[in-house]
Design a protein around this motif. Structure first.
Motif, PDB file in Angstrom:
ATOM      1  N   GLU A  48      -6.995   4.810   3.319  1.00 34.58           N
ATOM      2  CA  GLU A  48      -5.837   4.083   2.475  1.00 34.58           C
ATOM      3  C   GLU A  48      -5.983   4.216   0.832  1.00 34.58           C
ATOM      4  O   GLU A  48      -6.548   4.796   0.271  1.00 34.58           O
ATOM      5  CB  GLU A  48      -6.964   2.789   2.823  1.00 34.58           C
ATOM      6  CG  GLU A  48      -6.720   1.954   3.698  1.00 34.58           C
ATOM      7  CD  GLU A  48      -7.496   0.501   4.403  1.00 34.58           C
ATOM      8  OE1 GLU A  48      -7.294  -0.368   3.239  1.00 34.58           O
ATOM      9  OE2 GLU A  48      -8.135   0.630   4.540  1.00 34.58           O
ATOM     10  N   SER A  49      -4.439   4.276   0.954  1.00 31.68           N
ATOM     11  CA  SER A  49      -4.482   4.576  -1.121  1.00 31.68           C
ATOM     12  C   SER A  49      -3.768   2.739  -1.606  1.00 31.68           C
ATOM     13  O   SER A  49      -2.451   2.260  -0.950  1.00 31.68           O
ATOM     14  CB  SER A  49      -3.208   5.039  -0.693  1.00 31.68           C
ATOM     15  OG  SER A  49      -2.939   5.346  -1.941  1.00 31.68           O
ATOM     16  N   THR A  50      -5.165   2.277  -1.483  1.00 29.32           N
ATOM     17  CA  THR A  50      -4.870   0.553  -1.523  1.00 29.32           C
ATOM     18  C   THR A  50      -4.085  -0.065  -3.467  1.00 29.32           C
ATOM     19  O   THR A  50      -3.976  -0.458  -4.237  1.00 29.32           O
ATOM     20  CB  THR A  50      -5.661  -0.474  -1.882  1.00 29.32           C
ATOM     21  OG1 THR A  50      -6.691   0.635  -2.242  1.00 29.32           O
ATOM     22  CG2 THR A  50      -6.405  -0.181  -0.116  1.00 29.32           C
ATOM     23  N   GLU A  51      -3.648   0.993  -4.059  1.00 26.50           N
ATOM     24  CA  GLU A  51      -3.179   0.811  -6.168  1.00 26.50           C
ATOM     25  C   GLU A  51      -1.924   1.262  -5.678  1.00 26.50           C
ATOM     26  O   GLU A  51      -1.648   1.154  -6.924  1.00 26.50           O
ATOM     27  CB  GLU A  51      -4.646   2.607  -6.450  1.00 26.50           C
ATOM     28  CG  GLU A  51      -3.903   4.136  -6.263  1.00 26.50           C
ATOM     29  CD  GLU A  51      -3.723   4.915  -6.808  1.00 26.50           C
ATOM     30  OE1 GLU A  51      -4.942   4.796  -7.928  1.00 26.50           O
ATOM     31  OE2 GLU A  51      -3.223   6.163  -6.616  1.00 26.50           O
ATOM     32  N   ARG A  74       0.386  -1.520   0.029  1.00 25.87           N
ATOM     33  CA  ARG A  74       0.013  -0.037   0.002  1.00 25.87           C
ATOM     34  C   ARG A  74       1.084   1.345   0.200  1.00 25.87           C
ATOM     35  O   ARG A  74       2.064   1.025   0.663  1.00 25.87           O
ATOM     36  CB  ARG A  74      -0.730   0.214   1.075  1.00 25.87           C
ATOM     37  CG  ARG A  74      -2.059  -0.949   1.308  1.00 25.87           C
ATOM     38  CD  ARG A  74      -2.577  -1.005   2.665  1.00 25.87           C
ATOM     39  NE  ARG A  74      -3.746  -1.866   2.630  1.00 25.87           N
ATOM     40  CZ  ARG A  74      -5.151  -1.938   3.414  1.00 25.87           C
ATOM     41  NH1 ARG A  74      -4.917  -1.358   4.466  1.00 25.87           N
ATOM     42  NH2 ARG A  74      -5.879  -2.862   3.208  1.00 25.87           N
ATOM     43  N   ASP A  81       4.836   0.756   1.394  1.00 24.63           N
ATOM     44  CA  ASP A  81       4.674   1.079   2.381  1.00 24.63           C
ATOM     45  C   ASP A  81       6.268  -0.381   3.372  1.00 24.63           C
ATOM     46  O   ASP A  81       6.570  -0.456   4.270  1.00 24.63           O
ATOM     47  CB  ASP A  81       3.454   0.048   3.532  1.00 24.63           C
ATOM     48  CG  ASP A  81       2.645  -1.043   3.239  1.00 24.63           C
ATOM     49  OD1 ASP A  81       3.456  -1.602   1.849  1.00 24.63           O
ATOM     50  OD2 ASP A  81       1.334  -2.009   3.417  1.00 24.63           O
ATOM     51  N   THR A 110      -8.975   6.113   0.094  1.00 24.06           N
ATOM     52  CA  THR A 110     -10.709   5.743   0.412  1.00 24.06           C
ATOM     53  C   THR A 110     -10.402   5.821   2.107  1.00 24.06           C
ATOM     54  O   THR A 110      -9.273   5.166   3.068  1.00 24.06           O
ATOM     55  CB  THR A 110     -10.861   4.176   0.124  1.00 24.06           C
ATOM     56  OG1 THR A 110      -9.837   3.642   0.180  1.00 24.06           O
ATOM     57  CG2 THR A 110     -11.224   4.280  -1.790  1.00 24.06           C
ATOM     58  N   GLN A 164     -14.038   8.513  -1.317  1.00 23.98           N
ATOM     59  CA  GLN A 164     -12.670   8.349  -1.926  1.00 23.98           C
ATOM     60  C   GLN A 164     -12.800  10.058  -2.604  1.00 23.98           C
ATOM     61  O   GLN A 164     -13.847  10.988  -2.860  1.00 23.98           O
ATOM     62  CB  GLN A 164     -13.259   7.701  -2.736  1.00 23.98           C
ATOM     63  CG  GLN A 164     -12.218   7.584  -4.477  1.00 23.98           C
ATOM     64  CD  GLN A 164     -12.380   5.959  -5.048  1.00 23.98           C
ATOM     65  OE1 GLN A 164     -12.704   5.457  -4.664  1.00 23.98           O
ATOM     66  NE2 GLN A 164     -11.866   6.539  -6.812  1.00 23.98           N
TER      67      GLN A 164
END
Length: 262
Positions: free
Chosen positions: A228-231, A125, A208, A169, A174
């Protein structure tokens, strides 16, 4: 004959010229192929346990992966397999020229590959961080859109695209923000921003599993931790299927998989 009797099916046509598979025999052979391969692997593992693996494994790896998670793990591999030498080579993208002579590749992103086994071994992440001095001077963002008034230091992807749209998000919310600043670097030179951010020159978005020492010592401080930045791009392990039959290469593949889970 005994197998055909047991199965109740005709597997071969017998002629004066020899044996040929019937349609049922062909289907049976195809169905058995995975089991035969698994048996071959079991035989190879047993032989390997009786012999000490040795030789060289050529590993192509992108710089960010080597710096972020591989370097610290390599001494453990050497301690476990002292007779296996590692030849680490710089690797950027999957091309015929770059994969020539390479046993295993570690690639960040979503590579389009053919004729190679591809395993996604790690998914990270992104997080946003800057130095304590920077946050003290400019204020800590409360929401992602607050980053629009900050000096951000975006990085280009391996294919040259500027990764300047940062999406976050939180629950059902978002937000996307365009990261702007005075410096944009290529992926190969990402160390520039990784060194400038702790010195107070801007905000970075990093994976991370990188920059852990900077976070541990406090030279970088995370922001927006409730978002969260999950891309983030995954880490992929690529290799030709045939190299798994080489004990030293298979050991490194298994080791890389284990490292990704720690």
């Amino acid at each position: 004959n005994a197998l055909e009797k047991t199965l109740g099916a005709k597997l071969f046509d017998r002629t004066a010229q020899g044996l040929t598979l019937t349609a049922e025999g062909t289907r049976y052979l195809e169905a058995c192929a995975p089991a035969v391969t698994q048996l071959d692997d079991a035989d190879e593992r047993l032989r390997e346990s009786m012999l000490r693996p040795k030789g060289t494994v050529v590993v192509g790896v992108q710089h960010v992966i080597a710096r972020g998670c591989l370097t610290a793990a390599l001494p453990r591999f050497h301690a476990r397999y002292p007779d296996v030498d590692l030849d680490i080579r710089d690797f950027q993208r999957v091309t015929d020229e770059q994969i020539s002579g390479v046993d295993v590749m570690l690639v960040l992103g979503w590579p389009k590959v053919e004729d190679l086994v591809q395993r996604r071994i790690a998914a990270g992440r992104f997080f946003v961080a800057a130095s304590p001095a920077y946050w003290a001077a400019h204020g800590m963002p409360r929401r992602p859109r607050d980053l629009e008034r900050h000096v951000c230091l975006p990085i280009r992807s391996v294919d040259g695209t500027v990764m300047d749209v940062w999406t976050f998000t939180k629950g059902e919310e978002q937000e996307s923000v365009t990261a702007r600043g005075w410096l944009t670097t290529s992926n190969a030179h990402r160390d520039l921003v990784i060194e400038l951010a702790p010195a107070g020159y801007g905000v970075i978005r990093i994976l991370d599993w990188t920059n852990r020492p900077d976070l541990a010592c406090g030279s970088l401080v995370r922001a927006l931790e409730d978002w969260e930045s999950t891309e983030a791009p995954p880490v992929n392990l690529l290799y030709r299927a045939s190299v798994r039959r080489i004990p030293r290469v298979r050991l490194f593949i298994e080791f890389a998989n284990a490292v990704s889970r720690t």
